[in-house]
Every structure is written in C-alpha cells, then in structure tokens.
Design a protein around this motif. Structure first.
Motif, short mmCIF file in Angstrom:
data_model
loop_
_atom_site.label_atom_id
_atom_site.label_comp_id
_atom_site.label_asym_id
_atom_site.label_seq_id
_atom_site.Cartn_x
_atom_site.Cartn_y
_atom_site.Cartn_z
N THR A 174 -0.78 23.75 -5.12
CA THR A 174 -1.59 22.64 -5.58
C THR A 174 -1.90 21.68 -4.44
N THR A 175 -3.03 21.03 -4.53
CA THR A 175 -3.31 19.91 -3.64
C THR A 175 -2.53 18.70 -4.14
N LEU A 176 -2.45 17.68 -3.33
CA LEU A 176 -1.85 16.42 -3.75
C LEU A 176 -2.43 15.30 -2.90
N THR A 177 -3.01 14.32 -3.55
CA THR A 177 -3.53 13.18 -2.81
C THR A 177 -3.39 11.92 -3.64
N GLY A 178 -3.25 10.78 -2.97
CA GLY A 178 -3.14 9.55 -3.73
C GLY A 178 -2.72 8.36 -2.90
N VAL A 179 -2.38 7.29 -3.61
CA VAL A 179 -2.03 6.02 -3.01
C VAL A 179 -0.75 5.51 -3.64
N ALA A 180 0.15 5.01 -2.81
CA ALA A 180 1.41 4.42 -3.30
C ALA A 180 1.55 3.01 -2.75
N ARG A 181 2.02 2.11 -3.60
CA ARG A 181 2.34 0.75 -3.14
C ARG A 181 3.76 0.78 -2.60
N VAL A 182 3.93 0.47 -1.30
CA VAL A 182 5.23 0.60 -0.66
C VAL A 182 5.67 -0.72 -0.05
N ALA A 183 6.98 -0.86 0.07
CA ALA A 183 7.58 -2.04 0.71
C ALA A 183 7.99 -1.67 2.14
N THR A 184 7.58 -2.50 3.11
CA THR A 184 7.94 -2.27 4.50
C THR A 184 8.59 -3.54 5.05
N ASP A 185 9.08 -3.46 6.28
CA ASP A 185 9.72 -4.61 6.92
C ASP A 185 8.75 -5.78 7.10
N THR A 186 7.45 -5.47 7.14
CA THR A 186 6.44 -6.51 7.34
C THR A 186 5.72 -6.87 6.05
N GLY A 187 6.25 -6.41 4.90
CA GLY A 187 5.65 -6.75 3.62
C GLY A 187 5.05 -5.54 2.93
N PRO A 188 4.41 -5.75 1.77
CA PRO A 188 3.85 -4.64 1.01
C PRO A 188 2.64 -4.02 1.71
N HIS A 189 2.50 -2.72 1.56
CA HIS A 189 1.37 -1.98 2.11
C HIS A 189 0.93 -0.94 1.09
N TRP A 190 -0.27 -0.40 1.32
CA TRP A 190 -0.74 0.76 0.56
C TRP A 190 -0.59 1.99 1.45
N MET A 191 0.03 3.02 0.92
CA MET A 191 0.28 4.25 1.66
C MET A 191 -0.58 5.35 1.05
N VAL A 192 -1.54 5.82 1.83
CA VAL A 192 -2.43 6.90 1.40
C VAL A 192 -1.85 8.23 1.88
N VAL A 193 -1.75 9.20 0.98
CA VAL A 193 -1.13 10.49 1.28
C VAL A 193 -2.11 11.60 0.91
N ASN A 194 -2.20 12.62 1.76
CA ASN A 194 -3.10 13.73 1.42
C ASN A 194 -2.57 15.08 1.89
N ILE A 195 -2.68 16.06 0.98
CA ILE A 195 -2.44 17.47 1.28
C ILE A 195 -3.50 18.26 0.52
N GLY A 196 -4.40 18.93 1.23
CA GLY A 196 -5.43 19.72 0.56
C GLY A 196 -6.79 19.05 0.61
N ASP A 197 -7.64 19.36 -0.39
CA ASP A 197 -9.01 18.86 -0.36
C ASP A 197 -9.37 17.94 -1.52
N SER A 198 -8.37 17.46 -2.28
CA SER A 198 -8.64 16.32 -3.14
C SER A 198 -8.74 15.10 -2.23
#
Length: 280
Positions: A96-120
């Motif tokens: 399967t493909t897998l793509t999306g966005v996660a709201r993550v906590a980092t040392d410098t504050g919240p960020h959006w983490m974009v992840v992709n595997i495949g062609d979605s």
C-alpha cells in the motif's frame, strides 16, 4: 498560538473497481491516506492494516514527536508485511501507499510533519495556489525528473501506475519527510491518485476555492465534492480525499494580531528532510 482544525474526509470505490482498496485516518494528530496496491493480493487489507497500525501507535488526542510518527510508519510496514505468507517473499505481495500529515511536538514547538511513501499525495492550499508538497515514488516521476517525458506525456504513459516505493515491499521502508512550522493559517489536501488522475490541479483549486460546486453536500463538506467530481470525471480508481484546514485563533489586540501576521509569513524555519527512515 492556539489553532482550530477543520477536517473533511471522504472515500468512494469509483465506477470501475469492484472494491475500495483505499483507507484513511482523519483524527488529530494524524491525517493519512493509504491506497492498497491494485493487482496485488490483499490490497484492501493492506491499506486497512496500515491505517490501523498508525492509529494504534499514535492515538487520537495524543501529542507525538517526529520519532513517534516514524515508529508508527515502521509499525504500519510490519503490519502490511505480516499479511503475506513466507512463500510470497520476492513475489507479488500485499502492499500500500501511505501519505499524510501529522501534528508533532518538537523542541522548538509544534510542527506539521508531512510523510510520503508511494504516489498518493499531499498538497498545500493557501486560498490562491495549489502546491504539491510530496514527490511521487513512481516510474513516471523518475522519467519526469530526468526530462525523458513531459508532464503531458506522463498522464498517458503506460507505466503511470507503477510505483517504486510502498509499505510491505521490504523489511525497512524509508518515507520522504518534510517538517513545516505550525504557524498561521494553512490547508492541506491529502488524496489517493484516484483524484489526481481524474482532475486537473486547476479544477481541484476551483473546487477548494468554492468557485465550482459538485453535488448537494452542505457547505464545508469539501472532500465529498472533490470525490464526486473525480467520480463524475470517470471514477476509474478508488478515490479518497482528506482536507485539513488549520486556522490560527487571533486575539483582538493589535499587538497579538501583528504577531499572528508575522508568524503566518515566516517560513524560514521550514526543515526539509527528503529521505528519513521511518479509519476508514
């Protein structure tokens, strides 16, 4: 700064496929689409297993780190590989493909983490321009990168359905990752290729902007409109869309409003990480 999220998500089988091999997760902090590999065994089960693994490792309402998300992706890969029998190794297997966005906590504050595997794909929409954030892992994308074919030729290339990276293919999977500041107002559109192979970027942007309306969906149900548009255009594949709108909650004081405007325009802290390991 506090943020308010609006989420619209929808999936349909389309007009050609017998079953829906797409699955999705749209529960803060995880917004992901998985497209089971057509023609391979258990495509629908593969996408379902991947999404279930993500949801189990990063539950709704949690506050994950980037490493938590990478570990969840690794867990999803193991879950998909577990669907195939040992004798399937090296042959066509669940994927399967897998793509999306996660709201993550980092040392410098919240960020959006974009992840992709495949062609979605994940797109960014600012109300004016639609921009593709992810890069396809596909045979056609490799030809585009080398200049061997044009974007117009890519739309009809005989290998346009061949992907070069997927969950379930190997013991270790390396997603592409982008980490973006969680400031200001922005919209992400996450979709399987059943949308982008039917609709042009221009038409998608017109629907997001509200200039073109499809169906009788209530105001705000933008994902069902996009899915219906792709279905009407041919519906040759399963179609799944998540639209995630992030709104910055601003106070009425001039100082706070100015701070919000400054943050919205600040993209200097964007960290690009092009190749990091990692319901419906």
């Amino acid at each position: 700064m506090a943020q308010r999220l609006e989420v619209s998500a929808h999936t349909e089988t389309g007009r050609v496929r017998a079953i829906n091999e797409d699955s999705f997760l749209a529960a803060d902090p995880m917004f992901f689409v998985a497209d089971g590999m057509g023609g391979h065994s258990f495509g629908d089960r593969a996408s379902q297993a991947a999404i279930a693994a993500l949801a189990a490792r990063v539950p709704a309402g949690s506050d994950p780190s980037p490493d938590d998300v990478r570990e969840a992706v690794a867990s999803a890969n193991y879950a998909v590989r577990d669907l195939s029998e040992p004798e399937d190794r090296g042959a066509a297997r669940a994927g399967t493909t897998l793509t999306g966005v996660a709201r993550v906590a980092t040392d410098t504050g919240p960020h959006w983490m974009v992840v992709n595997i495949g062609d979605s794909r994940v797109y960014s929409w600012d109300g004016r321009a639609l921009e593709q954030v992810t890069v396809d892992h596909s045979a056609v994308q490799e030809l585009l990168d080398t200049g061997a074919i044009t974007p117009e030729q890519a739309m009809y290339h005989p290998e346009r359905n061949v992907i070069t990276r997927a969950l379930g293919a190997d013991d270790i999977v390396e997603p592409d990752v982008w980490v973006l500041p969680a400031t200001g107002t922005r919209t992400f559109m996450i979709c399987s290729d059943g949308l982008t192979k039917e609709l042009s970027d221009q038409l998608i942007a017109s629907i997001l902007a509200g200039d073109v309306i499809f169906g009788d969906e209530p105001e705000g149900s933008i994902a069902p409109q996009l899915v219906e548009a792709a279905d009407v255009a041919g519906g040759h594949d399963n179609i799944t869309v998540i639209v995630l709108s992030v709104h910055a909650d601003r106070t009425t004081t001039n100082g706070d409003a100015n701070d919000a405007d400054d943050a919205e325009g600040d993209t200097d802290d964007t960290i690009e990480r092009p190749s990091q390991p990692a319901l419906r």
